[in-house]
Scaffold this active site. Structure first.
Site, PDB file in Angstrom:
ATOM      1  N   TYR A 101       0.870  -1.190   0.000  1.00  0.00           N
ATOM      2  CA  TYR A 101       0.000   0.000   0.000  1.00  0.00           C
ATOM      3  C   TYR A 101       0.896   1.227   0.000  1.00  0.00           C
ATOM      4  O   TYR A 101       1.898   1.277   0.723  1.00  0.00           O
ATOM      5  CB  TYR A 101      -0.897   0.019   1.242  1.00  0.00           C
ATOM      6  CG  TYR A 101      -1.701   1.300   1.384  1.00  0.00           C
ATOM      7  CD1 TYR A 101      -2.964   1.420   0.816  1.00  0.00           C
ATOM      8  CD2 TYR A 101      -1.177   2.404   2.070  1.00  0.00           C
ATOM      9  CE1 TYR A 101      -3.695   2.588   0.926  1.00  0.00           C
ATOM     10  CE2 TYR A 101      -1.906   3.582   2.183  1.00  0.00           C
ATOM     11  CZ  TYR A 101      -3.156   3.668   1.612  1.00  0.00           C
ATOM     12  OH  TYR A 101      -3.876   4.827   1.723  1.00  0.00           O
ATOM     13  N   GLU A 185      -2.978   7.564  -4.278  1.00  0.00           N
ATOM     14  CA  GLU A 185      -3.001   6.296  -3.535  1.00  0.00           C
ATOM     15  C   GLU A 185      -2.953   5.118  -4.496  1.00  0.00           C
ATOM     16  O   GLU A 185      -3.620   5.140  -5.539  1.00  0.00           O
ATOM     17  CB  GLU A 185      -4.280   6.221  -2.690  1.00  0.00           C
ATOM     18  CG  GLU A 185      -4.421   4.943  -1.885  1.00  0.00           C
ATOM     19  CD  GLU A 185      -5.755   4.879  -1.154  1.00  0.00           C
ATOM     20  OE1 GLU A 185      -5.768   5.039   0.078  1.00  0.00           O
ATOM     21  OE2 GLU A 185      -6.789   4.673  -1.817  1.00  0.00           O
TER      22      GLU A 185
END
Length: 376
Positions: A101, A185
């Protein structure tokens, strides 16, 4: 302005970030043609500006063009948390060896930027932060110095990412700066079996205030809740909960979201009707909120000031009249306080609308709305 995944990946590609080969399709036939051109197993991904696509069935695999057409038929037109998928991204299926992530975002509380990186990707970041906070590396980023090669290597090392991921992290930061984004992101950022780092997904939020510096052409789908609210001049943000929220003033609405969450439910939206809560504004707000299939109850939280509570109450009554049967099916909890609150409450009581419940405190109103939404 939130971008669709395919738009975010177009930005990534322009900045040298590896992404799977893919094409956008608006029809099943276009999906079939895209899969044929890619000449490999593909993934059909609903293009909506919300999470939970996989759980909703909006991400499907297809072994070839015929299967891609069939899966696109299932996905196009799908409603995912109030967002209709008008397009799909047909993308070469990429098998991850490891998932990570990575995100860079504006940290308004600190007046700077924040990097968040983890060696555990593929799950919701809120879930990861709650269940294993030590697995999420948070590093404040100075707006002046930014993310250079050394900082990117430090982030990768702290999070347990391979060394080659540092280059991608540095490029993600460049996307944020060059495109005037407030969020960049990737979840998941993957390492393939042949040790390539690839952005398997992408989420980018651009700062609307910087539009004059760019030639963006990112049109919103006209039937999305956000687009419909914007057309009515409403300050509305779609969230992933069950309690619709209407308030007058951004601070009050934010506080209302917090008390709804504290009462055991999740807010379905942010909607600030401002100081002039006219009947039409209230009707427009209720119409947008009640169009969200996830909404199970509505909380109207108003503190009368310049606009007195009796005017707000008359607006609610008139709005429910304008909505007709659409205003009967979902319970509406109303809390009025401040200027002329007693008069406003009496107006609502005299109206005897079957959907309306009145509670005198914000906490009590949130508890009732939460209870009605989750069926407790």
């Amino acid at each position: 302005m939130d971008l669709y995944e395919y738009q975010a990946k177009e930005l990534f590609g322009r900045h040298g970030i590896p992404v799977p080969a893919g094409r956008v399709a608006a029809t099943p036939a276009e999906a079939r043609a895209a899969a044929a051109d890619l000449n490999a197993p593909v993934v059909i991904k609903a293009q909506v500006k919300t999470g939970g696509r996989g759980k909703a069935g909006g991400i499907r695999t297809a072994a070839g063009p015929v299967a891609a057409e069939q899966e696109a038929e299932r996905v196009i037109g799908m409603d995912i948390k109030g967002h209709v998928a008008h397009r799909v991204l047909v993308e070469t299926a990429t098998v991850p060896f490891e998932e990570y992530y990575a995100a860079f975002l504006v940290d308004r509380a600190e007046g700077g930027f924040l990097a968040m990186v983890s060696g555990q990707g593929g799950m919701e970041i809120e879930e990861l932060a709650a269940n294993n906070p030590d697995a999420l590396v948070r590093l404040p980023i100075d707006p002046v110095t930014g993310v250079d090669q050394d900082t990117a290597r430090l982030l990768a090392a702290k999070a347990g990412l391979p060394e080659q991921a540092a280059e991608v992290l540095e490029k993600l930061w460049k996307v944020l700066v060059a495109e005037d984004a407030v969020l960049v992101e990737v979840n998941p950022l993957i390492c393939t079996t042949d040790q390539r780092i690839v952005a398997l997904d992408g989420k980018v939020t651009l700062d609307d205030n910087s539009a004059f510096r760019h030639s963006w052409d990112y049109a919103e789908e006209s039937d999305s809740l956000e687009a419909r609210a914007k057309a009515k001049g409403l300050n509305y943000v779609k969230l992933d909960g069950q309690v619709g929220v209407i308030g007058n003033g951004a601070g009050l609405v934010m506080s209302t979201l917090d008390v709804v969450a504290g009462a055991g439910a999740a807010p379905a939206n942010f909607l600030d009707i401002g100081g002039g809560a006219s009947a039409q504004v209230m009707a427009d707000g209720l119409e947008i909120i009640l169009a969200d299939p996830e909404v199970r109850s509505v909380l109207v939280n108003v503190f009368g000031g310049i606009t007195a509570c009796d005017a707000v109450a008359n607006g609610i009554v008139t709005a429910l009249g304008l909505l007709g049967e659409r205003g009967h099916g979902t319970p509406i909890v109303v809390r009025l306080d401040g200027n002329n609150a007693e008069v406003g409450r009496r107006i609502l009581s005299d109206a005897r609308h079957p959907a309306v419940r009145q509670v005198s405190t914000m906490d009590g109103a949130a508890e009732m709305a939460a209870r009605l939404a989750v069926g407790a």
